[in-house]
Design a protein around this motif. Structure first.
Motif, PDB file in Angstrom:
ATOM      1  N   THR A   1       0.861  -1.183   0.000  1.00  0.00           N
ATOM      2  CA  THR A   1       0.000   0.000   0.000  1.00  0.00           C
ATOM      3  C   THR A   1       0.893   1.228   0.000  1.00  0.00           C
ATOM      4  O   THR A   1       1.817   1.316   0.801  1.00  0.00           O
TER       5      THR A   1
ATOM      6  N   VAL B   1       0.692   5.334   0.361  1.00  0.00           N
ATOM      7  CA  VAL B   1      -0.160   6.460   0.738  1.00  0.00           C
ATOM      8  C   VAL B   1       0.493   7.734   0.226  1.00  0.00           C
ATOM      9  O   VAL B   1       1.589   8.095   0.652  1.00  0.00           O
TER      10      VAL B   1
ATOM     11  N   THR C   1      -3.472   4.910  -1.824  1.00  0.00           N
ATOM     12  CA  THR C   1      -4.297   5.745  -0.944  1.00  0.00           C
ATOM     13  C   THR C   1      -3.921   7.193  -1.168  1.00  0.00           C
ATOM     14  O   THR C   1      -2.734   7.515  -1.187  1.00  0.00           O
TER      15      THR C   1
ATOM     16  N   ARG D   1      -8.218   4.259  -2.021  1.00  0.00           N
ATOM     17  CA  ARG D   1      -8.613   4.739  -0.692  1.00  0.00           C
ATOM     18  C   ARG D   1      -8.337   6.233  -0.585  1.00  0.00           C
ATOM     19  O   ARG D   1      -7.491   6.756  -1.305  1.00  0.00           O
TER      20      ARG D   1
END
Ligand code: 5AD
Length: 360
Positions: free
Chosen positions: A117, A119, A150, A171
């Protein structure tokens, strides 16, 4: 006399435990009851609160703590929030922007370290137009289709959120900061409104993002009543993620001399939120790690289940100063994955590098 006092204490303890039991079962309590949990001074009750939250979290997520790689891609910001070190009117900081290439390099390094992931967090910097950021998201998703992207990039029009979603963003993190409109007005200049912030969160949810909201603990003007409003707002919104961390003053902001948020209140709120929204993704934030050497670990033992180590280039880390004394080396650095892994292992948890989508 002494006997009565002891009796009273035992009775209070019993009451608090009952409250914790009920919160665990029903995921809600009355305002007054929530306030009692927020102010109780009984160490054993607090331990019980943290343990209950931890158990609930384990029952859904096991012993896994999800890791996200944080890329702070710009510290330019068009906003002027009174608490934030990268506010427009802070002329003391050196500003920077990462290019597409810089961002891809961070992600490459992150991917090799095992992160799944990324961000992308930044101030509201109009240099990154809809198309420009869209291109960055598309590139990341093309190169790493098995990774989640994200965004944490503030307030934009619904159509812009939709565009980035179509580019592959999964996200979006947008803290509401406080659910009380008057308190919101104390933290932000008047061009910013809670109404708009809430509309953005609704919009993000409707678009299909996994959405994160949240607030600072101990921000100037925060009261037990505003905190109850935060809890009620989150209860209603049912976000996939909730970011909370202590307010920490930054010396070049209007809030330079305001007191810092406390560890104990942050831990209580993490535990309460875990019991209210059992499946929520709840980070032990950098801010929490910054006010106590074991802040992150304590956050996890109170119900948090996400950590977000920093993947930004060294220079960017130094300049992304939302607050003073922010940690960005050691276990906070994505490059020191082993250090973080060891810290998690010490408290009985394992760092999990999977995408870690919300169960909600
Ligand atoms: N202390 C703690 N957290 C802060 N943030 C901004 N400034 C501060 C500060 N001084 C938080 C805000 C924002 C997030 C990215 O960082 O809640 O949403």
């Amino acid at each position: 006399m002494a006997k009565n006092e002891t009796d009273l204490q035992i009775k209070e303890c019993g009451n608090i435990r009952q409250l914790i039991h009920r919160l665990r079962q029903n995921h809600t309590l009355s305002d007054q009851e929530l306030k009692e949990l927020l102010v109780t001074e009984h160490t054993e009750d607090l331990e019980y609160l943290y343990q209950s939250a931890r158990q609930i979290c384990d029952s859904f997520y096991g012993k896994k703590i999800y890791a996200r790689g944080l890329i702070e891609f710009t510290n330019y910001c068009r906003n002027n929030c009174y608490y934030c070190g990268i506010r427009r009117e802070n002329h003391k900081i050196e500003r920077y922007r990462l290019s597409m290439d810089d961002i891809l390099k961070c992600a490459d390094e992150g991917y090799l370290l095992g992160f799944r992931t990324f961000v992308l967090q930044g101030g509201e910097d109009p240099y990154y137009t809809k198309e420009k950021l869209g291109e960055i998201v598309s590139c990341l998703k093309r190169k790493y289709p098995n990774c989640a992207v994200t965004l944490s990039f503030g307030e934009w029009e619904p159509e812009v959120y939709q565009y980035w979603y179509n580019c592959g963003a999964d996200r979006y993190l947008l803290r509401h900061e406080t659910a009380d409109p008057l308190h919101y007005g104390l933290l932000h200049p008047k061009e910013m409104t809670l109404k708009n912030r809430k509309e953005c969160l609704e919009q993000l949810k409707q678009t299909g993002y996994q959405v994160g909201a949240g607030f600072m603990v101990g921000s100037p003007g925060q009261t037990l009543d505003t905190l109850i409003q935060d809890l009620r707002y989150l209860e209603k919104l049912q976000p996939h993620m909730i970011g909370i961390g202590p307010f920490i003053p930054q010396k070049d902001t209007p809030f330079a001399d305001q007191p810092q948020g406390t560890l104990t209140l942050t831990l209580r709120l993490l535990a309460i939120l875990r019991l209210m929204l059992p499946k929520v993704l709840l980070p032990a934030t950098t801010a929490l790690g910054s006010i106590h050497p074991n802040g992150r670990e304590m956050g996890i033992l109170a119900g948090a289940n996400v950590v977000m180590p920093n993947l930004s280039p060294a220079q960017a880390r130094e300049r992304y100063v939302l607050y003073d004394h922010k940690i960005y080396s050691g276990a906070e650095s994505a490059q020191n994955r082993k250090d973080l892994e060891n810290r998690m292992r010490t408290i009985g948890y394992e760092l999990c590098m999977e995408r870690g989508d919300s169960l909600m």
